[in-house]
Motif scaffolding. Structure first.
Motif, PDB file in Angstrom:
ATOM      1  N   GLU A 283      61.279 -30.082 -48.296  1.00 17.39           N
ATOM      2  CA  GLU A 283      61.246 -31.093 -47.523  1.00 17.39           C
ATOM      3  C   GLU A 283      60.350 -31.472 -46.517  1.00 17.39           C
ATOM      4  O   GLU A 283      60.182 -33.271 -46.819  1.00 17.39           O
ATOM      5  N   PHE A 284      60.533 -31.405 -45.525  1.00 18.75           N
ATOM      6  CA  PHE A 284      59.839 -31.250 -44.333  1.00 18.75           C
ATOM      7  C   PHE A 284      58.940 -31.485 -44.746  1.00 18.75           C
ATOM      8  O   PHE A 284      57.568 -32.968 -44.105  1.00 18.75           O
ATOM      9  N   ARG A 285      57.667 -31.072 -45.488  1.00 19.56           N
ATOM     10  CA  ARG A 285      56.239 -30.486 -45.987  1.00 19.56           C
ATOM     11  C   ARG A 285      56.150 -31.845 -47.476  1.00 19.56           C
ATOM     12  O   ARG A 285      55.235 -32.568 -46.925  1.00 19.56           O
ATOM     13  N   ARG A 286      57.409 -32.503 -47.855  1.00 21.07           N
ATOM     14  CA  ARG A 286      56.844 -33.610 -48.969  1.00 21.07           C
ATOM     15  C   ARG A 286      56.905 -34.841 -48.129  1.00 21.07           C
ATOM     16  O   ARG A 286      56.011 -35.486 -48.299  1.00 21.07           O
ATOM     17  N   LYS A 287      58.282 -34.836 -46.750  1.00 19.81           N
ATOM     18  CA  LYS A 287      57.626 -35.849 -46.047  1.00 19.81           C
ATOM     19  C   LYS A 287      56.524 -35.963 -44.859  1.00 19.81           C
ATOM     20  O   LYS A 287      56.668 -36.961 -44.845  1.00 19.81           O
ATOM     21  N   VAL A 288      56.041 -35.213 -45.098  1.00 21.05           N
ATOM     22  CA  VAL A 288      54.890 -34.843 -43.967  1.00 21.05           C
ATOM     23  C   VAL A 288      53.562 -35.489 -44.976  1.00 21.05           C
ATOM     24  O   VAL A 288      53.564 -36.572 -44.253  1.00 21.05           O
ATOM     25  N   ILE A 290      53.754 -37.592 -47.706  1.00 14.28           N
ATOM     26  CA  ILE A 290      54.304 -39.366 -48.138  1.00 14.28           C
ATOM     27  C   ILE A 290      53.520 -40.135 -46.638  1.00 14.28           C
ATOM     28  O   ILE A 290      53.327 -41.010 -47.410  1.00 14.28           O
ATOM     29  N   ALA A 291      53.595 -39.477 -45.872  1.00 13.78           N
ATOM     30  CA  ALA A 291      54.144 -40.666 -44.619  1.00 13.78           C
ATOM     31  C   ALA A 291      52.458 -39.923 -43.990  1.00 13.78           C
ATOM     32  O   ALA A 291      52.439 -41.808 -43.499  1.00 13.78           O
ATOM     33  N   CYS A 292      52.007 -39.237 -44.322  1.00 13.90           N
ATOM     34  CA  CYS A 292      50.780 -39.672 -43.954  1.00 13.90           C
ATOM     35  C   CYS A 292      49.947 -40.856 -45.298  1.00 13.90           C
ATOM     36  O   CYS A 292      48.981 -41.066 -44.647  1.00 13.90           O
ATOM     37  N   GLN A 293      50.341 -39.874 -46.135  1.00 14.46           N
ATOM     38  CA  GLN A 293      49.411 -41.015 -47.462  1.00 14.46           C
ATOM     39  C   GLN A 293      50.190 -42.012 -47.229  1.00 14.46           C
ATOM     40  O   GLN A 293      48.956 -43.545 -47.355  1.00 14.46           O
ATOM     41  N   ALA A 294      51.173 -42.564 -47.055  1.00 18.43           N
ATOM     42  CA  ALA A 294      51.751 -43.696 -46.712  1.00 18.43           C
ATOM     43  C   ALA A 294      50.839 -44.946 -46.368  1.00 18.43           C
ATOM     44  O   ALA A 294      50.455 -45.989 -45.642  1.00 18.43           O
ATOM     45  N   PHE A 295      50.736 -44.103 -45.051  1.00 19.80           N
ATOM     46  CA  PHE A 295      49.942 -44.389 -43.503  1.00 19.80           C
ATOM     47  C   PHE A 295      48.912 -44.543 -43.366  1.00 19.80           C
ATOM     48  O   PHE A 295      47.881 -45.673 -43.698  1.00 19.80           O
ATOM     49  N   THR A 382      61.562 -36.426 -39.002  1.00 12.51           N
ATOM     50  CA  THR A 382      60.757 -35.512 -37.737  1.00 12.51           C
ATOM     51  C   THR A 382      59.530 -35.096 -38.795  1.00 12.51           C
ATOM     52  O   THR A 382      58.091 -35.532 -38.374  1.00 12.51           O
ATOM     53  N   GLY A 383      59.373 -34.910 -39.724  1.00  3.96           N
ATOM     54  CA  GLY A 383      58.527 -34.974 -41.070  1.00  3.96           C
ATOM     55  C   GLY A 383      57.464 -36.190 -41.144  1.00  3.96           C
ATOM     56  O   GLY A 383      56.414 -36.526 -41.302  1.00  3.96           O
ATOM     57  N   ALA A 384      58.247 -37.235 -41.587  1.00  3.87           N
ATOM     58  CA  ALA A 384      57.785 -38.355 -41.664  1.00  3.87           C
ATOM     59  C   ALA A 384      56.983 -38.848 -40.175  1.00  3.87           C
ATOM     60  O   ALA A 384      55.694 -39.721 -39.873  1.00  3.87           O
ATOM     61  N   GLY A 385      57.665 -39.124 -39.053  1.00  6.12           N
ATOM     62  CA  GLY A 385      56.525 -38.856 -37.771  1.00  6.12           C
ATOM     63  C   GLY A 385      54.985 -37.908 -37.128  1.00  6.12           C
ATOM     64  O   GLY A 385      54.222 -38.502 -37.119  1.00  6.12           O
ATOM     65  N   LEU A 386      55.309 -36.864 -38.538  1.00  8.26           N
ATOM     66  CA  LEU A 386      54.483 -35.730 -37.846  1.00  8.26           C
ATOM     67  C   LEU A 386      53.306 -36.500 -38.871  1.00  8.26           C
ATOM     68  O   LEU A 386      52.125 -36.601 -38.629  1.00  8.26           O
ATOM     69  N   GLY A 387      54.169 -37.076 -40.202  1.00  7.31           N
ATOM     70  CA  GLY A 387      52.520 -37.408 -41.566  1.00  7.31           C
ATOM     71  C   GLY A 387      51.657 -38.532 -40.348  1.00  7.31           C
ATOM     72  O   GLY A 387      51.087 -39.122 -40.408  1.00  7.31           O
ATOM     73  N   VAL A 388      52.736 -40.061 -39.559  1.00  8.64           N
ATOM     74  CA  VAL A 388      52.101 -40.836 -39.667  1.00  8.64           C
ATOM     75  C   VAL A 388      50.807 -39.747 -38.256  1.00  8.64           C
ATOM     76  O   VAL A 388      49.887 -40.259 -38.072  1.00  8.64           O
ATOM     77  N   TRP A 389      51.526 -39.133 -37.805  1.00  7.75           N
ATOM     78  CA  TRP A 389      50.060 -38.567 -36.602  1.00  7.75           C
ATOM     79  C   TRP A 389      48.716 -37.766 -37.368  1.00  7.75           C
ATOM     80  O   TRP A 389      48.271 -37.834 -36.756  1.00  7.75           O
ATOM     81  N   ARG A 390      49.625 -37.143 -38.687  1.00  5.47           N
ATOM     82  CA  ARG A 390      47.938 -36.085 -38.993  1.00  5.47           C
ATOM     83  C   ARG A 390      47.543 -37.875 -39.490  1.00  5.47           C
ATOM     84  O   ARG A 390      46.011 -37.782 -39.795  1.00  5.47           O
ATOM     85  N   SER A 391      47.658 -38.551 -40.288  1.00  7.14           N
ATOM     86  CA  SER A 391      47.379 -39.519 -41.010  1.00  7.14           C
ATOM     87  C   SER A 391      46.208 -40.653 -39.592  1.00  7.14           C
ATOM     88  O   SER A 391      44.555 -40.772 -40.097  1.00  7.14           O
TER      89      SER A 391
END
Length: 412
Positions: A283-288, A290-295, A382-391
């Motif tokens: 789930e953590f990897r999935r959130k990363v 999705i958030a990266c893609q969304a951002f 936290t996964g979503a926040g990391l995804g934003v940073w990766r975006s």
């Protein structure tokens, strides 16, 4: 002597220069107020934002409702889906799509296979006379596949879905009448996670999504849903704007429809069923992702939002603040600790923090579902926040390996 004895503990709790001075109290008050501001921003998407929507609806500030004729019209339909390694669920999904297509007069099914390495294509072959199957020679991603399918579609309304989702056969009939309203460009379904009692991760995911669906309904009633979910949504074909191949399709397509002046609505009776991820790492990897893609979509959509105050409020509240939630929690928590350290001794605050962390860990280890669910939600944030940073760093997820646990057949 007694008075002096009573004063001694206070001298230790409030050291010289601490909050007993007016400057100390002002500093503590400022830090506490700033902390509450950031914590309020973190909580807003799930507290004050839905409350504001509820009040809009209650006091007549909602979206003007167009009377829907439930008999529908003579629209034609197409169903588009991109798949990768889906051998565990693809047969059941195709049967489900055939049932769905049979509920309307004209409906075609289009499936893009993104160069799968398992038996997905083999399992689709028996249905080749009833579906339009496009085979990719190399992996190019979900969005690229859907863009290819859209070039082959001539229907008035196009429905998008995912391979691991089972759709109620009546869903298309439920969504269809909304397109009698010329202002409606997209209709979202109602996704239900069926394994919410399986693990703390799936429980927190199911709870989060129930809240998300309730917020989407409030948005639909008051203005417009801020972005569709890829499990089930339908659009007017003429409203489709193809996203770049490295941009996720559902959020981009639905937001572009909204930015172009159409409304995105939700049909609560159009049901879709899916399994949530059961493992915390999965789930953590999935959130990363999705958030990266969304951002990444956010950076393309933001200039198109214009200066519509209601649209900006909805988008800022539901999307932007939710992606940044973990940062607001972290900043608010740090400021609160700083305020406490200013009011009391830093050592006392450190001991209190350690004791609280150990208590939470002990309760989670003892099986407290409330604590486990809370920690799972915090990990997802936290996964979503990391995804934003990766975006922001420039990462893309044009292709990815789907999570395995949601691919188990729905109902198993």
């Amino acid at each position: 002597m007694t008075a002096l004895w009573l004063r001694r503990p206070l001298l230790r709790v409030f050291p010289a220069g601490g909050p007993r001075s007016s400057g100390g109290w002002m500093s503590t008050s400022f830090l506490a107020a700033a902390s509450l501001l950031f914590i309020g921003l973190a909580a807003h998407p799930f507290t004050t934002y839905p409350l504001s929507l509820y009040l809009m609806r209650k006091f007549g500030r909602g979206r003007p409702q167009t009377r829907i004729d439930r008999t529908g019209t003579g629209l034609s339909f197409a169903i588009c889906m991109s798949v990768y390694n889906e051998e565990s669920c693809i047969e059941r999904k195709v049967v489900n799509l055939l049932e769905l297509a049979a509920t309307v007069e004209r409906c075609s099914i289009h499936i893009y296979a993104d160069a799968p390495s398992d038996r997905t294509v083999e399992l689709l072959q028996p249905y080749a006379d009833r579906i339009d199957l496009v085979l990719g020679r190399e992996r190019r991603g979900k969005t690229c596949g859907l863009n290819l399918l859209m070039k082959r579609v001539e229907a008035d309304v196009v429905l998008f879905t995912d391979a691991n989702v089972i759709i109620d056969p009546a869903a298309l009939q439920r969504m269809r009448p909304h397109f009698d309203d010329p202002k409606v460009g997209c209709v979202c379904g109602n996704l239900i996670y069926v394994n919410g009692d399986e693990t703390p991760t799936s429980a927190s995911g199911a709870l989060y999504w129930r809240i998300e669906e309730a917020i989407k309904q409030l948005e639909s009633d008051t203005f417009s849903v801020i972005g569709a979910d890829g499990s089930l949504f339908a659009i007017r074909r003429e409203c489709h704007r193809p996203p770049p191949d490295d941009i996720i399709d559902d959020f981009y397509v639905s937001m572009m429809i909204l930015c172009n002046g159409y409304t995105v609505v939700r049909e609560p009776a159009a049901l879709a069923f899916e399994r949530s991820a059961t493992g915390s790492g999965e789930e953590f990897r999935r959130k990363v992702r999705i958030a990266c893609q969304a951002f990444n979509v956010h950076r393309l959509v933001w200039p198109r939002l214009g200066y519509n105050p209601r649209l900006l409020y909805f988008y800022f509240s539901h999307r932007l603040l939710k992606w940044l939630m973990i940062y607001n929690i972290a900043i608010g928590g740090a400021l609160m600790l700083w305020a406490l350290a200013t009011a009391f001794s830093p050592g006392s605050v450190t001991l209190l923090s350690v004791a609280l962390a150990l208590t939470m860990a002990a309760l989670a280890a003892c099986g407290s579902r409330l604590v486990q669910n809370g920690l799972a939600m915090l990990l997802a944030c936290t996964g979503a926040g990391l995804g934003v940073w990766r975006s922001i760093r420039g990462d893309r997820f044009q292709v990815w390996q789907p999570a395995l646990s949601p691919r188990n057949p729905v109902g198993d």
